[in-house]
Design an enzyme around this catalytic site. Sequence first.
Site, short mmCIF file in Angstrom:
data_model
loop_
_atom_site.label_atom_id
_atom_site.label_comp_id
_atom_site.label_asym_id
_atom_site.label_seq_id
_atom_site.Cartn_x
_atom_site.Cartn_y
_atom_site.Cartn_z
N TYR A 113 56.03 70.51 42.24
CA TYR A 113 56.84 71.27 41.26
C TYR A 113 57.21 72.64 41.84
O TYR A 113 58.38 73.04 41.86
CB TYR A 113 56.06 71.45 39.95
N LYS B 93 60.97 74.55 43.20
CA LYS B 93 61.52 75.88 42.87
C LYS B 93 61.85 76.65 44.15
O LYS B 93 62.86 77.33 44.23
CB LYS B 93 60.53 76.68 42.00
N SER C 215 60.12 80.40 39.16
CA SER C 215 58.73 80.50 38.67
C SER C 215 57.90 81.34 39.64
O SER C 215 58.20 81.39 40.84
CB SER C 215 58.16 79.09 38.60
P1 NAD Z 1 61.15 72.28 28.89
O1 NAD Z 1 60.68 70.99 29.47
O2 NAD Z 1 60.77 72.62 27.51
O3 NAD Z 1 62.76 72.36 29.00
C1 NAD Z 1 63.49 71.75 30.04
C2 NAD Z 1 64.62 70.95 29.39
O4 NAD Z 1 65.41 70.34 30.41
C3 NAD Z 1 64.09 69.82 28.50
O5 NAD Z 1 64.71 69.91 27.22
C4 NAD Z 1 64.51 68.54 29.24
O6 NAD Z 1 64.80 67.50 28.34
C5 NAD Z 1 65.73 69.03 30.02
N1 NAD Z 1 66.02 68.27 31.25
C6 NAD Z 1 65.16 68.01 32.27
N2 NAD Z 1 65.80 67.30 33.23
C7 NAD Z 1 67.09 67.15 32.81
C8 NAD Z 1 68.23 66.52 33.37
N3 NAD Z 1 68.17 65.87 34.55
N4 NAD Z 1 69.39 66.53 32.68
C9 NAD Z 1 69.47 67.17 31.47
N5 NAD Z 1 68.42 67.77 30.90
C10 NAD Z 1 67.24 67.76 31.57
O7 NAD Z 1 60.72 73.44 29.89
P2 NAD Z 1 60.73 75.02 29.69
O8 NAD Z 1 59.33 75.48 29.55
O9 NAD Z 1 61.72 75.41 28.68
O10 NAD Z 1 61.21 75.46 31.14
C11 NAD Z 1 62.56 75.73 31.42
C12 NAD Z 1 62.70 76.07 32.89
O11 NAD Z 1 61.86 77.17 33.21
C13 NAD Z 1 62.29 74.95 33.85
O12 NAD Z 1 63.16 74.97 34.95
C14 NAD Z 1 60.89 75.34 34.26
O13 NAD Z 1 60.55 74.81 35.52
C15 NAD Z 1 61.01 76.84 34.31
N6 NAD Z 1 59.72 77.53 34.13
C16 NAD Z 1 58.95 77.27 33.03
C17 NAD Z 1 57.71 77.91 32.88
C18 NAD Z 1 56.83 77.61 31.69
O14 NAD Z 1 55.64 77.95 31.77
N7 NAD Z 1 57.32 77.04 30.61
C19 NAD Z 1 57.27 78.82 33.86
C20 NAD Z 1 58.09 79.06 34.98
C21 NAD Z 1 59.32 78.41 35.10
C1 UD1 Z 2 51.89 76.68 35.67
C2 UD1 Z 2 52.62 77.09 36.90
C3 UD1 Z 2 53.97 77.65 36.57
C4 UD1 Z 2 54.72 76.61 35.82
C5 UD1 Z 2 54.01 76.41 34.51
C6 UD1 Z 2 54.80 75.41 33.69
C7 UD1 Z 2 51.42 77.83 38.85
C8 UD1 Z 2 50.69 78.96 39.49
N1 UD1 Z 2 51.87 78.10 37.63
O1 UD1 Z 2 51.42 77.84 35.05
O2 UD1 Z 2 54.69 77.95 37.72
O3 UD1 Z 2 56.05 76.98 35.68
O4 UD1 Z 2 52.69 75.91 34.79
O5 UD1 Z 2 54.12 74.30 33.32
O6 UD1 Z 2 51.58 76.77 39.39
N2 UD1 Z 2 44.02 76.29 31.17
C9 UD1 Z 2 42.82 75.86 30.65
N3 UD1 Z 2 42.83 74.76 29.86
C10 UD1 Z 2 43.98 74.08 29.52
C11 UD1 Z 2 45.21 74.55 30.05
C12 UD1 Z 2 45.20 75.65 30.89
O7 UD1 Z 2 41.78 76.43 30.93
O8 UD1 Z 2 43.90 73.07 28.80
C13 UD1 Z 2 44.04 77.48 32.03
C14 UD1 Z 2 44.54 77.22 33.43
O9 UD1 Z 2 43.49 76.85 34.27
C15 UD1 Z 2 45.15 78.57 33.78
C16 UD1 Z 2 45.62 79.14 32.45
O10 UD1 Z 2 44.94 78.40 31.46
O11 UD1 Z 2 44.16 79.41 34.28
C17 UD1 Z 2 47.11 79.01 32.25
O12 UD1 Z 2 47.47 77.66 32.52
P1 UD1 Z 2 48.93 77.08 32.21
O13 UD1 Z 2 49.32 77.44 30.82
O14 UD1 Z 2 48.92 75.64 32.58
O15 UD1 Z 2 49.88 77.90 33.17
P2 UD1 Z 2 49.88 78.07 34.77
O16 UD1 Z 2 49.04 77.05 35.42
O17 UD1 Z 2 49.60 79.49 35.07
#
Ligand code: NAD
Ligand code: UD1
Length: 338
Positions: free
Chosen positions: A150, A154, A125
């Site tokens: 969190y 990472k 991330s």
């Molecule tokens: P998500 O929660 O939708 O998907 C994660 C999946 O992993 C879920 O289906 C959950 O049930 C499963 N899981 C969690 N722990 C587990 C375990 N111990 N054993 C088996 N399954 C398990 O999240 P996502 O948005 O798809 O994110 C996927 C990856 O990308 C994560 O590692 C997250 O940290 C990373 N990531 C997400 C974002 C974002 O904004 N969505 C941003 C940066 C990084």
């Molecule tokens: C965060 C994390 C990212 C993580 C991701 C997954 C940081 C810098 N980023 O992204 O690493 O993988 O979450 O959950 O830690 N906002 C509002 N109202 C809301 C929700 C969000 O105003 O109800 C704003 C937030 O303040 C932010 C933007 O929308 O400015 C995006 O927020 P969000 O979607 O939560 O993503 P990040 O915080 O960037």
Amino acid sequence: MKILVTGGLGYIGSHTAIELSKDYETVIVDNLINSNISTLKGINKIGFSKIIFEKLDLCNLNDVKSLFKKHPNIEGVIHFAALKNVSESVKDPLSYYQNNIISLLNLLSEINERKMKINFIFSSSCAVYGQSENLPISENEIKKPALSPYGNTKQICEDILTDFSKINSKFNVVSLRYFNPIGAHESGEIGELPKEEPQNLVPYITQSAAKIRGKLTIFGNNYNTPDGTCIRDYIHVVDLAKAHTCALNYLLDNKGVNNEFFNIGTGKGNSVLEIINSFEKVTGKKVVYKIGPRRPGDITAAYADNEKALKYLHWKPNYSLEDALLSAWNWEKNYRKT
Ligand code: NAD
Ligand code: UD1
């Protein structure tokens, strides 16, 4: 070739499994802690070949052992499984360290014990950069302390992978540092479906527009940005999914690559108000919002320098912000109807 997708019923994993199923035999594992089994139906409806699903918890070493016993011919792993709610990680850090680190360690110890040759892709991330002062953020940015447990998981997982790759020449790893994935598959069959109240901006907007949630709160409008709201790099989840197949091909083509990091973002930043305005424009739906206080741990602005991914992964984002927001809304409408 058989590829293991951990967390494959989650948001990004499910979209990636669809892309992988074009070329690979795909095995998904998930314990459903933040996903729904209905996603499997959606995946198999639109996937290109049948996807195998194993329900298990990666924190249980015996489960991981049985998994590799059953599928000894796995050659690639895409490790999505993790807990990802930033504010929950501040309230309950132990669960985050426990889940996100033990699941990785169990996978690696089994790969090590079985002496497997593995191409590994890790879901990292932009949170690893902490409060970066330089924009756009490049992979060379010196990492600052993470702003949440969190984000720290990472950073720690990247370090574990670096150390493990140094002692194991059969283990090659790419960490993809995602910026802000949004949107959904064009079929409307899969999308973002958090089990609890959404913490991220776009699912909150779509659920609020669908009247599942109340007013959106904008977390602060007094930041040092043109309209006062925070800026992020929003990338269509299908473009992000494709970055994983590009990363897998990169590992397969470049035998010498042992451990690499890539930013996956569009390279452009948009403010919270710009997202709301674009959503209203493309969907015709009004977003009702109020201005609230800043959210602890939020950074003012983050967007990617994505040149390294463009050059070496031969990847580029194809969808616009408008495409992504419209697809998110189509998914929400489609899901709520069912
Ligand atoms: P998500 O929660 O939708 O998907 C994660 C999946 O992993 C879920 O289906 C959950 O049930 C499963 N899981 C969690 N722990 C587990 C375990 N111990 N054993 C088996 N399954 C398990 O999240 P996502 O948005 O798809 O994110 C996927 C990856 O990308 C994560 O590692 C997250 O940290 C990373 N990531 C997400 C974002 C974002 O904004 N969505 C941003 C940066 C990084
Ligand atoms: C965060 C994390 C990212 C993580 C991701 C997954 C940081 C810098 N980023 O992204 O690493 O993988 O979450 O959950 O830690 N906002 C509002 N109202 C809301 C929700 C969000 O105003 O109800 C704003 C937030 O303040 C932010 C933007 O929308 O400015 C995006 O927020 P969000 O979607 O939560 O993503 P990040 O915080 O960037």
